[in-house]
Design a protein around this motif. Structure first.
Motif: not given
Ligand SMILES: [Mg+2]
Ligand SMILES: Nc1ncnc2c1ncn2[C@@H]1O[C@H](COP(=O)(O)OP(=O)(O)OP(=O)(O)O)[C@@H](O)[C@H]1O
Ligand SMILES: Nc1ncnc2c1ncn2[C@@H]1O[C@H](COP(=O)(O)OP(=O)(O)OP(=O)(O)O)[C@@H](O)[C@H]1O
Ligand SMILES: [Mg+2]
Lengths: 335, 374, 260, 447, 277
Positions: C41, C83, C174-175, E180
């Motif tokens: 990220s 994300q 992102d994800e 995350g």
């Molecule tokens: Mg990340």
């Protein structure tokens, strides 16, 4: 060259007054910053909370003085302080109950809380005046000076005098103690950590078993104590007048913002930055220059800017500081 | 018939602590007249208070608008601060033809304002006091002073006129700088004054405002020991605040010979308030002037009695002191002339402001002593 | 299309991205995988102009774009999704799409007073386009819903939809898969493939779901501890010992306890 | 996310009903005479006019806060700066003021600005390093001394020119209405400078920068006598409407008044106020029209997007900083305009009056009570709060009269009655809290 | 960054000088608990039975929804996005005003308890979002998990660090600075610190890398087999189904399918429409 006299003049007119003033601002900013950090809004009623706490303390002080009770060289008001704190705590808790709690339950937008605090400010403003009137009140007693100008001159034989007031010393010492205590409390005790947790994430705090209402109550009580202490020390050093306590709100907020809102250390730093820049930038260096360079006779006062711009100057300095150090003096809780 | 008189003062706002004693003064004059029962065959006067906030011209205008158009007052004691006074005078009083007598607005701007003969004031002009103060200071053998003034038209006007007079007479003003009222701290101001130096500090401020704050800080840091106090600073409060710390300081405020002010203080004490508060005596005089002018014109119509104000305030006629309003009314009713002196030595000059006699005071042994008059 | 040269991004003493170099070919769907905290990220954020790099360069189509702010990158055709979905919560789904295109006449305040007609026409065109996109994403029933009320997966679709409002050259995802129902993820994957084939978008995708990566991406780049660990086709990467050890693992150890 | 919860649909009649209620208040104030209302149209209209000016100010604040989430706590400064315009534009020129030092002052200001510009350019152009710091500092110090060298004597000369009556540069003697635009321009220029520095950085910089600029502007107005006489005030600023006295002496008007059953005095006051009211209303409506047009177009959509989520808006190609600067400047211009209008109405420029409680916080209260993000809400909130602020002067003491009625005569009662002026604050606080309690998103919330 | 954006998602007041942007809650912390009643014979350890209700005054999200978990077992909830899985979890935890239905734990009816008291009654919960204290360090986050415990927590702390070595390295760092996946690990760790009697996890594996996910599932199995019932929502349906003793498919707030994990995996239709297989 007369370094000693220059130094004493500097201490007497710049350093000591600015330090004491800085400590007063810092104590006020500490309360603002605490409410901001934990209850998440800027409390505009803080100045008037200070006034209220001080008013109660003054009333009690008068009572004690009438009874002939005193603290010797220290001001009697220190004895009355706990009563003032207790009364203020009751008042803010009642306010919370009657005003803020509603918005907390509603999860109203935070600006609403800010505006509600303006409403509370108006109310407390009137209340304090009803209580003690609008006049200036003096309640300082005890020894006024730790050292005064005359004694100092006699003692050292210097041309310049140095004065240190009991209240100035007291303010500094108490400010340092209070900050240390608050720091310790927030970072080391379970309740303190609970407060920080609540501030970070209310729901998760709840899910960890923290009672949010307890946190809120504790915050208000600490804020009330900080406000009363700050107000009483300020009143002892200067004089008590409800209107001034509203006016002091502006520099207090400036101090809190500069230090990084929500950060206790920042509040202290902010208070001193504001105070020192106000005094130092507008100080005419003529006299000190006279001691340092005896041969030099400038025709101006060697003053960068007039005192009428003192507050403006401190703002410019703040902005410049922030421009070059964008995270603030201490990283505050902001975006 | 009841006549209403407006009292428009800043009961809230920066000068809120001065307003109550001023209002009490004005009301005392009205009470005195009512008690005598001699005004226009027993007409009584009722006071209607309005809060001019001192600072907010718009709010003051609205207040005066209400007093005049809604309450129907026939004259106004007020306003308090010059800006607010000018706004309400220009926008309301003039438009409605109502007389305003201000106890405390001292701006020179009010001298030249187009007022249709409706505006008067019982506080002395700054120019006159500056001159008197310069004389007093020089006579004390002080040639070099620092000046600090409250940053409004009163302070600025007084400080400037003092500086001009003082320098013309050979004195030296080391610095002439402002302080703002209601500020948290005056260290910076005092540091600057101290650095500039001088044998005494002239404090052209208010005693229960920044003025005291500056004196306090100056005493604490040992910056000055002798202070010069003009009218805004002379009052019991300064004695209470500083006691014998200001030993040797001196000052002056408007009051005529013949103990007008002493009488007033006593009357105030009996009525239960502090008459020595700044501009309280002037407020008494303002109300008294309006009432005497009404009596002289035998009318409560401002358009008529406005022309009598100067008459009752000035010679010829019998001198009228505070507490003698009944006597004055008797004389007027009998067709005689009065010369109202009152508590603050009212002597109106064109275009309707007081020339002022001053009494000189000094502070010795923790007390205020009257030295003389000039 | 994108070339990252020896990129560093440090937080204090910590090297989140530590000398990563990689290229993303035009027209590819490049996967970017790696353990938690590998710096994926962060790398994205540096490329997208959200974070300034400590050192190193990012080159797009031969042009140095290091440190350009996001809004300028947007106009160069570089888009990204987040994300955690970043929808405009209080606006409707359609408005979320309509606000995307740049250089709208009506975005200049002056024109809103004096160019009403032109704005009307442009708006009609935008509305048509937005509805088309919503159809494509199979969420046209949500056109007037407030974006804040969508469920997690729908927000992700909306994010993707925004990239379709303009002619993007390269899209960073992102994800997209985290927290999205696997059936819906299939739909998203299809959408990405179609965009890639039909419109020629280049994609760079961060994802932890290996099925998704395997279905979509070629090549796959593996990052670990701020550096590029390996690059290759999805199948190769899944056999790579290092990658298995650092990232993929060998599956559940306690299989025996399952269902016990 | 639950802040949307109370956004449940409001009746479309809500705003009209509230406006009607507000209008009714003013009608009552104008016609009914009792302990609550004054029964004077003059009072009623006077309150309304100031309320309209407040509404324009609130509109400006609402642009900044409601559209873009910019927290401006320096409203007082922009108002004050706007208030400078009528003095500089409409006052007659001061004899000898310009020749005493006008050009020199302008030159010194140009030098000051030039120095700043040069310093910024140097900072941008030169590479990092000690040399840059030295060069910039050098330029700043040199510039400061040149500036002071030019500025100080010029100012002294100007201020020495008949200080009791003038001592300033004076104005241009142009129509006062022109100054409304100029006031807006002044405020816009200041906002641009502040925004350039503080926007796009951490957001609380803006708060502190605006707090500071507010203080600085007021301090400048108080202390720079050459500009607008400082605390000595400028009076008799020309009016765009007739003077009451002239009307009262105009036979046609007197006849007109008597026909309507008013005394000439009363009618003249009302007439003048109606004139002001019309002017203010025109400005207000034009501003609202422009604002609504902008808001209901892609520009407004973009602003809402930015407010919703800056990060995402930036990623969608919107230049957030530039947009913020734009609304900040526009909003401030509107505030400045209101400032000029206020001074025009007062006929007086008195910088001492600019205190933040009244001109920053009260305006904020208006915006929030009205409903932030909604132009009509701001107008409603502004006029209502101003009405209450003025009426609190009467209602506060009345309230305490009622409250203390059952108390026995004595010290306490007397004390309370004596301090009844402070009920103004308490009454205001109560009103604010009640409105917030029963309409937390404002009286007319954003849709 | 994201936490703050969420908390302030819908209004212009993102200005940190007016208000602290950290997470304002959604739960009314002032609500008082009612009294608990007796459970019913044959109840599972934890059951939310026939729950119906929604947020605030909004429409119902849950319609007659039943979720239960037995001691020593793992129950998994799956379903499309927006089906009401998280809502069901919140309902069981008392963060929602139920219109109908009851929640019973360990032989007691706890429907009237507020969330704080449910924590004290032994329930542990990891929400789907906002599940860490961003400005507190990792270690403090874990300590807050143990807030209601008065015994020595050091041992549990070490266990959590053993489980998540990546997090252990960062124990002095503010949790908001983590990636995350690392945050997710902290969040689960926090819940484990509580030593609850029942553990509820809302998508614990979202955004964690495969290797950590496997570890996590391993750990969850171990916990469950140790007697602590686990109720979780999962989108990694295939792995989740493998370990589920009981699985619920929710669609539009109602139970659509129920069975053991294996049964549901075997059901073609369920697999295609809900599990993405
Ligand atoms: Mg990340
Ligand atoms: N603001 C910050 N301050 C300090 N460290 C940070 C900061 N942001 C990220 N890091 C650290 O940098 C590393 C890389 O973070 P990044 O978010 O790029 O990981 P990632 O590869 O995206 O992981 P994930 O798959 O879990 O999302 C992490 O170890 C994280 O703790
Ligand atoms: N705080 C809230 N207020 C109002 N409605 C909400 C709220 N939270 C969720 N909803 C709505 O409730 C429904 C169910 O949401 P929920 O979060 O339970 O879905 P979910 O099954 O957990 O989905 P996902 O897999 O995306 O997490 C959705 O339609 C959502 O829009
Ligand atoms: Mg969910």
């Amino acid at each position: 060259m007369d370094i000693l006299n220059a130094l004493v003049a500097f201490l007497n007119f710049v350093f000591i007054p600015a330090a004491a003033y800085g400590a007063q601002l810092a104590l006020g900013a500490l309360g603002v910053t605490l409410i901001y950090g934990i209850l998440r809004f800027s409390n505009f009623a803080h100045g008037d909370t200070m006034a209220f706490g001080t008013a109660i303390t003054i009333l009690v002080t008068w009572g004690l003085q009438a009874l002939g009770i005193s603290l010797g060289p220290l001001p009697t008001a220190l004895l009355a302080l706990p009563v003032g704190i207790a009364a203020t705590a009751l008042l803010v808790l009642a306010t919370d109950r009657a005003v803020y709690r509603f918005y907390r339950v509603q999860k109203a937008a935070p600006i609403i809380l800010v505006m509600a605090s303006v409403g509370v400010m108006f109310l407390m403003n009137g209340l304090t005046r009803l209580l003690i009137g609008v006049d200036e009140q003096r309640f300082a007693d005890g020894e006024r000076f730790v050292i005064n100008v005359r004694d100092f001159k006699a003692m050292t034989g210097l041309a310049e005098g140095l004065a240190l007031k009991t209240t100035q010393l007291l303010t500094l010492v108490i400010a340092i103690l209070v900050v240390w205590a608050l720091f310790w409390f927030l970072n080391r005790t379970k309740s303190g950590k609970a407060m920080r947790a609540y501030s970070d994430n209310e729901d998760l705090a709840l899910l960890s078993g923290i009672d949010p209402e307890k946190v809120v109550r504790l915050t208000w009580i600490i804020a009330a104590a900080l406000a009363t202490i700050a107000g009483v020390l300020y009143g002892l050093d200067k004089a008590f007048k409800p209107f001034n306590y509203f006016q002091i709100l502006l520099p207090i907020f400036a101090a809190a913002i500069v230090g990084g809102l929500g950060n206790p250390l920042g509040a202290i730093a902010g208070g001193f930055v504001v105070a020192f820049s106000e005094v130092a930038i507008t100080y005419p260096w003529l006299k000190i220059a006279g001691y340092l360079f005896p041969g030099w006779q400038p025709d101006g006062l060697l003053q960068l800017l007039g005192t009428e711009y003192k507050f403006a100057v401190s703002f410019v300095i703040l902005i410049v500081v922030l421009l070059f150090k964008p995270t603030g003096l201490f990283r505050g809780k902001s975006v | 018939e009841d006549i209403k008189l407006g009292i428009s003062l800043g009961f809230t706002g920066p000068l809120e602590s001065m307003a109550p004693a001023m209002a009490k003064g004005a009301e005392m004059a009205m009470q005195e007249v009512n008690d005598s029962g001699l005004l226009m065959d027993g007409t009584t006067v009722v006071a209607v208070q309005g809060d001019s906030t001192c600072a907010d011209a718009a709010a003051a205008t609205a207040t005066v608008e209400r007093l005049i158009t809604a309450e129907g007052v026939k004259g106004i004691v007020g306003g308090m601060c010059s800006g607010e006074t000018i706004a309400s005078l220009e926008n309301v009083a003039k438009a409605n033809g109502i007389v305003m007598i201000s106890p405390s607005a001292t701006s020179p701007a009010l001298t030249t304002i187009e007022d249709n003969g409706l505006f008067f004031r019982t506080s002395p002009s700054d120019a006159r006091q500056g001159e008197v103060m310069a004389d007093i200071v020089l006579e004390k053998g002080i040639n070099s002073v620092a000046v600090t003034y409250t940053n409004n038209d009163y302070g600025k006007g007084l400080a400037d006129s003092f500086q001009a007079a003082f320098e013309e007479k050979g004195g030296n003003v080391t610095v002439n700088s402002a302080h703002d009222d209601g500020k948290a701290d005056y260290s910076a101001e005092v540091a600057a004054l101290a650095a500039a130096g001088g044998d005494a500090l002239v404090v052209a401020g208010y005693v229960d405002q920044g003025g005291s704050g500056v004196v306090r800080a100056a005493l604490d840091t040992g910056a000055f020991e002798t202070f010069v106090f003009p009218d805004g600073m002379v009052g019991n409060a300064v004695v209470e605040n500083f006691g014998d710390e200001i030993e040797g300081s001196f000052g002056q405020n408007p009051a005529a010979e013949g103990e007008g002010r002493e009488t007033y203080l006593k009357m105030a004490e009996e009525a239960g308030f502090d008459g020595s508060g700044a501009f309280s005596a002037e407020a008494y005089d303002a109300a008294a002037l309006i009432l005497l002018a009404m009596a002289a014109a035998d009318s409560s119509d401002p358009a008529v009695y406005k022309d009598k104000v100067m008459d009752v305030a000035n010679e010829p006629g019998e001198k009228i002191m505070p507490g003698q309003l009944a006597k004055a009314l008797e004389i007027i009713n009998g067709g005689g002339d009065v010369d109202y002196v009152g508590a603050a030595a009212v002597e109106l000059v064109e275009p309707g402001e007081t020339a002022g006699t001053f009494r000189e005071v000094s502070f010795e042994g923790g007390e205020m002593k009257v030295i003389g008059y000039r | 299309m994108i070339k990252v040269e020896d990129l560093h991004r440090h937080f204090g003493g910590f090297r989140a991205v530590d000398g990563a170099s990689l290229t993303i070919e035009t027209g590819s769907i490049t996967g970017l995988i790696g353990p938690n905290g590998a710096g994926k990220s962060t790398l994205f954020n540096v490329i997208a102009g959200v974070l300034p790099p400590t050192s190193g360069r990012v080159i797009m189509d031969g042009q140095d774009i290091t440190g350009l702010p996001p809004h300028q990158l947007f106009h160069k055709g570089l888009l990204r999704t987040f994300q955690l979905a970043h929808e405009f919560a209080s606006m409707t789904v359609r408005e979320n799409l309509m606000m995307v295109p740049g250089q709208q006449t009506g975005e200049t305040i002056w024109n809103t007073w004096f160019q009403r007609g032109r704005i009307e026409r442009e708006e009609a065109e935008l509305r048509r386009k937005a509805d088309e996109v919503l159809d494509f994403l199979t969420i046209s029933h949500l056109t007037h819903e407030k974006a804040g009320n969508l469920s997690g997966g729908q927000k992700k679709l909306l994010e993707l939809g925004r990239t379709m409002m303009v002619d993007a050259k390269i899209v960073f995802l992102d994800e997209v898969g985290a927290g999205v129902n696997r059936t819906l993820l299939g739909t998203i994957a299809d959408a990405i493939l179609r965009l890639n084939r039909e419109r020629g978008y280049t994609f760079c995708v961060i994802e932890h779901d290996m099925d998704f990566i395997g279905k979509l991406c070629d090549p796959v780049i593996v990052m670990a501890e701020g550096k590029v660990l390996a690059k290759g086709s999805a199948a190769d990467i899944m056999q790579n010992e290092e990658v298995i050890e650092a990232y993929l693992g060998t599956g559940l150890k306690n299989k025996d306890m399952v269902g016990a | 996310m639950s802040t949307n919860r109370q956004a449940t649909a409001h009746s479309p009649w809500r705003a009209p009903i509230l406006f009607a209620a507000l209008a009714l208040l003013f009608v009552l104030e104008g016609t009914v005479r009792n302990s609550m209302f004054s029964g004077s149209w003059n009072t009623s209209l006077a309150i309304l006019n100031m309320g309209l000016i407040s509404a324009i100010t609130a509109l400006g604040v609402n642009m900044q806060w409601g559209y873009a989430g910019l927290f401006n706590v320096g409203v007082v400064g922009f108002l004050a700066l706007g208030g400078l315009a009528p003095v500089l534009v409409a006052m007659p020129p001061v004899e000898g003021g310009w020749s005493a030092g006008g050009p020199r002052v302008l030159l010194s200001l140009a030098v000051g600005l030039g120095t700043l510009a040069l310093a910024t350019q140097l900072w941008r152009r030169m590479g990092k390093g000690r040399l840059r710091g030295l060069a910039v500092t050098g330029v700043l110090i040199l510039g400061f001394f040149v500036y002071r060298g030019l500025f100080d004597p010029a100012v002294t000369a100007i201020e020495a020119n008949n200080p009791a009556r003038h001592g300033n540069l004076g104005g241009l003697g142009m129509p006062v209405m022109l100054s409304w635009v100029v006031g807006g321009a002044f405020a816009a220029a200041a906002a641009w400078a502040v925004g350039k520095v503080a926007l796009g950085l951490r957001s609380d910089y803006l708060a502190i920068a605006t707090l500071g600029i507010g203080e600085i502007i007021v301090a400048v107005l108080k202390n720079e006598d050459w500009l607008a006489r400082g605390v000595k005030n400028v009076v008799s600023i020309p009016r765009p409407v007739p003077y009451e006295i002239d009307l009262q002496q105009n036979p046609a008007f007197v006849e007109f008044a008597t026909r309507w059953g008013f005394s000439a005095t009363e009618a003249s006051g009302i007439w003048v106020k109606i004139c002001y009211m019309s002017l203010f209303l025109v400005v207000l409506l034009v501003l609202i029209l422009l604002a609504e047009l902008a808001l209901k177009s892609p520009w407004g959509r973009m602003m809402r997007a930015i407010r919703d989520n800056e990060t995402a808006a930036e990623a969608m190609g919107k230049n957030v900083t530039a947009r913020h600067l734009q609304v900040f400047v526009l909003g401030s211009a509107v505030i400045g305009m209101a400032g000029a209008m206020m001074i025009t109405q007062d006929g007086l420029m008195a910088p001492v009056g600019y205190n933040p409680l009244r001109y920053t916080f009260l305006i904020w209260v208006m915006v929030i009570v009205g409903g932030s993000g909604n132009n009509w809400g701001s107008v409603l909130g502004a006029v209502l709060i101003w009405f209450l602020w003025i009426k609190a002067e009467v209602w506060g003491p009345a309230l305490i009269g009622v409250l203390t009625a059952p108390l026995p005569d004595g010290g306490l009662k007397e004390h309370l009655l004596d301090s009844s002026a402070h009920m103004r604050f308490i009454a205001m606080g109560l009103v604010l809290l009640l409105v917030l309690r029963f309409a937390p998103r404002g009286l007319v919330p954003e849709k | 960054m994201s936490d703050q954006d969420q908390a302030f998602g819908n209004r212009g007041n993102r200005d940190a000088s007016v208000v602290n942007p950290h997470g304002r809650g959604t739960i009314d912390g002032t609500r008082r608990s009612g009294s608990t009643g007796p459970g019913r014979a044959g109840d599972p350890f934890l059951i939310g039975e026939a729950m119906s209700g929604g947020y605030g005054r909004g429409p119902d999200i849950l319609h007659d929804c039943t979720i239960a978990v037995e001691k020593g077992q793992i129950a998994v909830i799956v379903g499309p996005n927006g089906a009401g899985k998280s809502t069901a979890m919140k309902a069981i935890f008392g963060m929602l005003n139920l219109r109908q239905g009851s929640v019973r734990l360990n032989g007691r009816d706890i429907t009237a308890l507020n969330p704080q008291d449910r924590v004290k009654a032994g329930m542990g919960f990891v929400p789907q979002v906002h599940n860490i204290f961003p400005s507190m360090t990792v270690e403090e986050n874990l300590e807050m998990g143990a807030f209601i415990r008065n015994d020595d927590i050091r041992q549990t702390l070490e266990q959590v660090y053993d489980l998540f070595p990546a997090v252990a390295e960062k124990r002095r760092q503010a949790a908001g600075e983590l990636s995350g996946g690392q945050r997710q690990q902290v969040a689960v760790g926090r819940a484990l610190m509580t030593r609850p009697q029942v553990l509820m996890l809302d998508e614990p594996t979202a955004g964690v890398s495969p290797i950590v996910m496997d570890e996590l599932f391993d750990r969850i199995i171990a916990i469950a087999r140790g007697g602590l019932p686990v109720l979780m929502v999962e989108q990694n349906a295939q792995q989740a189904m493998m370990i589920a003793d009981k699985a619920y498919v929710l669609v539009q707030g109602a139970n659509a399918h129920t069975g053991t994990g294996k049964e549901l995996m075997a059901n073609d239709e369920v697999r295609r429409t809900f599990l993405g297989g």
